[in-house]
Design a protein around this motif. Structure first.
Motif, mmCIF file in Angstrom:
data_model
loop_
_atom_site.group_PDB
_atom_site.id
_atom_site.type_symbol
_atom_site.label_atom_id
_atom_site.label_comp_id
_atom_site.label_asym_id
_atom_site.label_seq_id
_atom_site.Cartn_x
_atom_site.Cartn_y
_atom_site.Cartn_z
ATOM 1 N N LEU A 73 -5.664 5.611 -2.126
ATOM 2 C CA LEU A 73 -5.117 4.331 -1.268
ATOM 3 C C LEU A 73 -3.597 3.947 -1.475
ATOM 4 O O LEU A 73 -2.838 3.473 -0.512
ATOM 5 N N HIS A 74 -3.005 4.383 -2.602
ATOM 6 C CA HIS A 74 -1.654 4.185 -2.928
ATOM 7 C C HIS A 74 -0.832 4.777 -2.054
ATOM 8 O O HIS A 74 0.227 4.405 -1.819
ATOM 9 N N PHE A 94 -7.297 0.533 7.700
ATOM 10 C CA PHE A 94 -6.887 0.412 6.217
ATOM 11 C C PHE A 94 -5.440 -0.578 6.444
ATOM 12 O O PHE A 94 -4.677 -0.156 7.153
ATOM 13 N N PRO A 95 -5.397 -1.629 5.587
ATOM 14 C CA PRO A 95 -3.909 -2.172 5.636
ATOM 15 C C PRO A 95 -2.979 -1.244 4.620
ATOM 16 O O PRO A 95 -3.485 -0.510 3.937
ATOM 17 N N ARG A 96 -1.906 -1.536 4.573
ATOM 18 C CA ARG A 96 -0.974 -0.844 3.897
ATOM 19 C C ARG A 96 -1.493 -1.213 2.323
ATOM 20 O O ARG A 96 -1.119 -0.170 1.568
ATOM 21 N N TYR A 97 -1.789 -2.257 2.130
ATOM 22 C CA TYR A 97 -2.073 -2.573 0.511
ATOM 23 C C TYR A 97 -3.570 -3.205 0.480
ATOM 24 O O TYR A 97 -3.821 -3.797 1.455
ATOM 25 N N ILE A 98 -4.217 -2.907 -0.283
ATOM 26 C CA ILE A 98 -5.840 -3.561 -0.500
ATOM 27 C C ILE A 98 -5.784 -4.294 -1.846
ATOM 28 O O ILE A 98 -5.646 -3.548 -2.893
ATOM 29 N N HIS A 149 4.829 1.555 -3.153
ATOM 30 C CA HIS A 149 3.451 1.895 -3.824
ATOM 31 C C HIS A 149 2.910 0.332 -4.138
ATOM 32 O O HIS A 149 3.309 -0.615 -3.788
ATOM 33 N N ALA A 150 1.636 0.626 -4.451
ATOM 34 C CA ALA A 150 0.740 -0.425 -4.746
ATOM 35 C C ALA A 150 1.120 -1.564 -5.821
ATOM 36 O O ALA A 150 1.852 -1.059 -6.783
ATOM 37 N N TRP A 156 -5.580 1.124 -6.110
ATOM 38 C CA TRP A 156 -4.603 2.553 -6.549
ATOM 39 C C TRP A 156 -5.379 3.687 -5.831
ATOM 40 O O TRP A 156 -5.221 4.516 -4.959
ATOM 41 N N SER A 157 -6.616 3.650 -6.352
ATOM 42 C CA SER A 157 -7.544 4.763 -5.750
ATOM 43 C C SER A 157 -9.095 4.335 -5.923
ATOM 44 O O SER A 157 -9.323 3.497 -6.831
#
Length: 167
Positions: A73-74, A94-98, A149-150, A156-157
Motif C-alpha cells: 500500500l505504501h 484505494f485512497p492514496r493513504y490508508i 510515502h505513508a 505500509w503493507s
C-alpha cells in the motif's frame, strides 16, 4: 468496494477476490485480470507474480500454488495513478493513504473479526491475525509524515503467509 472494506475482509478471511494460500496460477489469473510480470526464483523453485502494488508468491508441488502474497500500500502514496488503474481492474478503490485506525474501525464491524496480536518491528508495528495468516505493517514513527510515502499511523503493507507447519 472501498480499499478499507477490502482490507478488513482480507484480514478476516485470508482471501483476495476468492484466492488465497493454495490457489493455482489459473485461479489467480481468473481472479486478477490485471497486467503482471513473473520473477522466477533461483533454480526455478519459486515464482513471484508482481501486479504493481500486489504480489503473489508460488511454489511447485503437484501444481504451482500460492504460498503467500502482499499488498504494498505504501506504493500508492507516490500518487502515480496506480490506485485509479487498480480500481478499474478490480473494482476496489484505494485512497492514496490508508490510516490503520480506519481499517480497525471497519474490521470491528465485520462479523467474525479475528483477534490481532501486535509486535514492534522497529519503526513499524505488525498486527497479525493468526486465524487468517494475514499481517498488517503500520508506520510507527511519529516523525514520518504523509508525502510521497505513508506517514505515522498509515498502513505500509498487508501480507499473507502460509502457516508454518510444526510437528
Amino acid at each position: 468496494m472501498t480499499g478499507i472494506e477490502f482490507l478488513a475482509s482480507f484480514l478476516r478471511t485470508g482471501r483476495l477476490h476468492g484466492i488465497g494460500i493454495g490457489s493455482t496460477f489459473g485461479e489467480v489469473d481468473r481472479a486478477f485480470r490485471h497486467r503482471f510480470f513473473d520473477v522466477i526464483g533461483e533454480g526455478g523453485q519459486s515464482v513471484r507474480r508482481d501486479y504493481g502494488f500486489v504480489e503473489f508468491c508460488f511454489n511447485p508441488g503437484d501444481a504451482w500454488v500460492m504460498s503467500g502474497g502482499s499488498i504494498e500500500l505504501h506504493r500508492l502514496a507516490s500518487g502515480d495513478g496506480m490506485a485509479t488503474e487498480w480500481a478499474r481492474a478490480t473494482g476496489v478503490a484505494f485512497p492514496r493513504y490508508i490510516a490503520w485506525e480506519d481499517v480497525r474501525e471497519e474490521l470491528a464491524r465485520v462479523p467474525g473479526a479475528p483477534e490481532l496480536t501486535v509486535t514492534d518491528q522497529g519503526g513499524f508495528l505488525e498486527y497479525r491475525a493468526a486465524a487468517s495468516n494475514v499481517s498488517v505493517i503500520v508506520v510507527d514513527d511519529e516523525e514520518e509524515q504523509r508525502g510521497y510515502h505513508a506517514g505515522h499511523g498509515d498502513v505500509w503493507s498487508v501480507s499473507l503467509r502460509a502457516p508454518v507447519r510444526t510437528r
